[in-house]
Design an enzyme around this catalytic site. Structure first.
Site, PDB file in Angstrom:
ATOM      1  N   ASN A 153      38.489  40.426  45.759  1.00 31.78           N
ATOM      2  CA  ASN A 153      38.282  39.727  44.494  1.00 31.78           C
ATOM      3  C   ASN A 153      38.810  38.309  44.685  1.00 31.78           C
ATOM      4  O   ASN A 153      40.015  38.085  44.695  1.00 31.78           O
ATOM      5  CB  ASN A 153      39.052  40.462  43.388  1.00 31.78           C
ATOM      6  CG  ASN A 153      39.057  39.706  42.076  1.00 31.78           C
ATOM      7  OD1 ASN A 153      38.314  38.725  41.912  1.00 31.78           O
ATOM      8  ND2 ASN A 153      39.889  40.144  41.140  1.00 31.78           N
TER       9      ASN A 153
ATOM     10  N   LYS B  46      38.602  35.825  42.772  1.00 32.90           N
ATOM     11  CA  LYS B  46      39.001  35.186  41.497  1.00 32.90           C
ATOM     12  C   LYS B  46      38.415  33.771  41.430  1.00 32.90           C
ATOM     13  O   LYS B  46      37.344  33.541  41.969  1.00 32.90           O
ATOM     14  CB  LYS B  46      40.528  35.219  41.353  1.00 32.90           C
ATOM     15  CG  LYS B  46      41.072  36.639  41.551  1.00 32.90           C
ATOM     16  CD  LYS B  46      42.489  36.815  41.113  1.00 32.90           C
ATOM     17  CE  LYS B  46      42.908  38.268  41.360  1.00 32.90           C
ATOM     18  NZ  LYS B  46      44.240  38.566  40.832  1.00 32.90           N
TER      19      LYS B  46
ATOM     20  N   HIS C 266      38.778  43.729  34.595  1.00 30.79           N
ATOM     21  CA  HIS C 266      39.969  43.307  35.345  1.00 30.79           C
ATOM     22  C   HIS C 266      41.059  42.900  34.351  1.00 30.79           C
ATOM     23  O   HIS C 266      40.758  42.366  33.277  1.00 30.79           O
ATOM     24  CB  HIS C 266      39.613  42.127  36.258  1.00 30.79           C
ATOM     25  CG  HIS C 266      40.719  41.776  37.190  1.00 30.79           C
ATOM     26  ND1 HIS C 266      41.784  40.999  36.803  1.00 30.79           N
ATOM     27  CD2 HIS C 266      40.959  42.140  38.464  1.00 30.79           C
ATOM     28  CE1 HIS C 266      42.632  40.892  37.828  1.00 30.79           C
ATOM     29  NE2 HIS C 266      42.151  41.571  38.843  1.00 30.79           N
TER      30      HIS C 266
ATOM     31  N   GLU D 235      42.939  40.454  34.199  1.00 35.24           N
ATOM     32  CA  GLU D 235      42.907  39.044  33.780  1.00 35.24           C
ATOM     33  C   GLU D 235      41.849  38.824  32.701  1.00 35.24           C
ATOM     34  O   GLU D 235      42.006  37.978  31.824  1.00 35.24           O
ATOM     35  CB  GLU D 235      42.678  38.142  35.012  1.00 35.24           C
ATOM     36  CG  GLU D 235      43.949  38.070  35.866  1.00 35.24           C
ATOM     37  CD  GLU D 235      43.725  37.883  37.345  1.00 35.24           C
ATOM     38  OE1 GLU D 235      42.631  37.478  37.757  1.00 35.24           O
ATOM     39  OE2 GLU D 235      44.673  38.170  38.112  1.00 35.24           O
TER      40      GLU D 235
ATOM     41  N   GLU E  44      44.898  49.179  38.923  1.00 36.40           N
ATOM     42  CA  GLU E  44      45.631  47.952  39.208  1.00 36.40           C
ATOM     43  C   GLU E  44      46.789  47.814  38.222  1.00 36.40           C
ATOM     44  O   GLU E  44      46.589  47.305  37.108  1.00 36.40           O
ATOM     45  CB  GLU E  44      44.700  46.743  39.086  1.00 36.40           C
ATOM     46  CG  GLU E  44      43.550  46.761  40.076  1.00 36.40           C
ATOM     47  CD  GLU E  44      43.082  45.357  40.416  1.00 36.40           C
ATOM     48  OE1 GLU E  44      43.005  45.047  41.605  1.00 36.40           O
ATOM     49  OE2 GLU E  44      42.834  44.567  39.491  1.00 36.40           O
TER      50      GLU E  44
ATOM     51  N   GLY F 143      49.222  39.878  41.929  1.00 38.27           N
ATOM     52  CA  GLY F 143      49.587  38.506  42.248  1.00 38.27           C
ATOM     53  C   GLY F 143      51.082  38.249  42.201  1.00 38.27           C
ATOM     54  O   GLY F 143      51.523  37.100  42.237  1.00 38.27           O
TER      55      GLY F 143
ATOM     56  N   SER G 237      48.741  43.208  44.943  1.00 38.84           N
ATOM     57  CA  SER G 237      49.564  42.760  46.071  1.00 38.84           C
ATOM     58  C   SER G 237      49.345  43.569  47.358  1.00 38.84           C
ATOM     59  O   SER G 237      50.287  43.797  48.112  1.00 38.84           O
ATOM     60  CB  SER G 237      51.047  42.742  45.684  1.00 38.84           C
ATOM     61  OG  SER G 237      51.267  41.801  44.644  1.00 38.84           O
TER      62      SER G 237
ATOM     63  N   GLY H  38      43.174  40.854  46.000  1.00 39.36           N
ATOM     64  CA  GLY H  38      43.039  39.501  45.479  1.00 39.36           C
ATOM     65  C   GLY H  38      43.425  38.481  46.535  1.00 39.36           C
ATOM     66  O   GLY H  38      42.653  38.159  47.442  1.00 39.36           O
TER      67      GLY H  38
HETATM   68  P1  PGA Z   1      46.361  40.519  44.252  1.00 44.29           P
HETATM   69  O1  PGA Z   1      45.189  40.741  43.157  1.00 44.29           O
HETATM   70  O2  PGA Z   1      45.942  41.285  45.483  1.00 44.29           O
HETATM   71  O3  PGA Z   1      46.413  39.053  44.470  1.00 44.29           O
HETATM   72  O4  PGA Z   1      47.613  41.085  43.656  1.00 44.29           O
HETATM   73  C1  PGA Z   1      44.530  41.969  43.009  1.00 44.29           C
HETATM   74  C2  PGA Z   1      43.496  41.879  41.922  1.00 44.29           C
HETATM   75  O5  PGA Z   1      43.781  41.250  40.895  1.00 44.29           O
HETATM   76  O6  PGA Z   1      42.377  42.420  42.027  1.00 44.29           O
END
Ligand code: PGA
Length: 256
Positions: A9, A11, A96, A98, A168, A174, A214, A235
């Site tokens: 992803n 983003k 997601h 976000e 998630e 993140g 992460s 991500g």
């Molecule tokens: P991250 O994001 O690996 O940067 O923690 C994962 C995601 O939001 O899909």
């Protein structure tokens, strides 16, 4: 046997040039004949076309990060699911955290988007996950079940062949705070049990449940080797081939 999925992803990251070169570097690892794992990248919508060109001829699949629950028409700024299929996308990430957190998407919206995606021929990667305070209050299972109930409302067992679940935990996205292997496995078992109750044991056994939050090369093997973790939604580490490729390799090692 559930074939692992390693999905990136991206983003709101990359530019035209870096999106193409990142996709090309990943596509090199995923020849059309590769059948141990599925690899998907989800770039920003404006770069989908160039990423699809870079992936052309390879086994690398390309997905959107979001899509509208409406058919094409007067919806300024939106992307229709049929536009994603028209370009050649196979998947779309929906719900997601976000999107839920910053754009107010509730389970009902995620549900309409999921139905529209499936009707348009896309596979939906439906995301669920608890907030830190919900985990600390012992509400993880209730939150996951309620998100699943709302996001997958009205879907049939047959529809579920085109749905992938991504667990998630919001506190792990993140932040560098990854769930432990045990925390991930426990949540995935809870989701699989829910699938069995809501649909049937075949759906529960066949649905891929990805972990996201992460994931990095140094923790991927431990997470991916959990019995109910069928891949990763990545991500930050999906933006660098030198980080994402070892995560693909870790997924492949679980089926070797
Ligand atoms: P991250 O994001 O690996 O940067 O923690 C994962 C995601 O939001 O899909």
């Amino acid at each position: 046997m559930r074939r692992p999925i390693l999905a990136g992803n991206w983003k709101m990251n990359t530019c035209r040039e870096s999106a193409g070169s990142l996709a090309a570097a990943i596509a090199e690892q995923v020849p059309a004949s590769r059948d141990d794992v599925e690899v998907i990248v989800c770039p920003p919508a404006v770069y989908l076309d160039s990423v699809l060109s870079a992936a052309s001829g390879s086994g690398l699949q390309v997905g959107g990060q979001n899509a509208s629950d409406q058919d094409p028409g007067a919806f300024t700024g939106e992307t229709a699911c049929t536009m994603l299929t028209d370009l050649g996308c196979s998947h779309v990430i929906l719900g997601h955290s976000e999107r839920r957190q910053f754009y107010g998407e509730c389970d009902g919206v995620v549900n309409s988007k999921t139905k529209k995606a499936l009707a348009s021929g896309l596979k939906a990667i439906v995301c669920v996950g608890e907030l830190l305070e919900q985990r600390e209050a012992g509400e993880t299972q209730a939150v996951l079940e309620s998100q699943m109930t709302g996001s997958l409302a009205d879907l049939s067992a047959d529809d579920m062949t085109s749905v992938v679940i991504a667990y998630e935990p919001v506190w792990a996205i993140g932040t560098g705070k990854v769930a432990t292997n045990e925390q991930a496995e426990e949540a995935h078992v809870c989701l699989r049990t829910w699938l069995e109750g809501r649909f049937n044991s075949d759906v529960a056994a066949a649905t891929r449940i990805l972990y996201g939050g992460s994931v990095k090369p140094d923790n991927a093997a431990g997470l991916l080797s959990q019995a109910n973790v069928d891949g990763a939604l990545v991500g930050g580490a999906s933006l660098k081939p030198e980080l994402f490729i070892p995560i693909i390799d870790a997924g492949a090692a679980t089926v070797a």
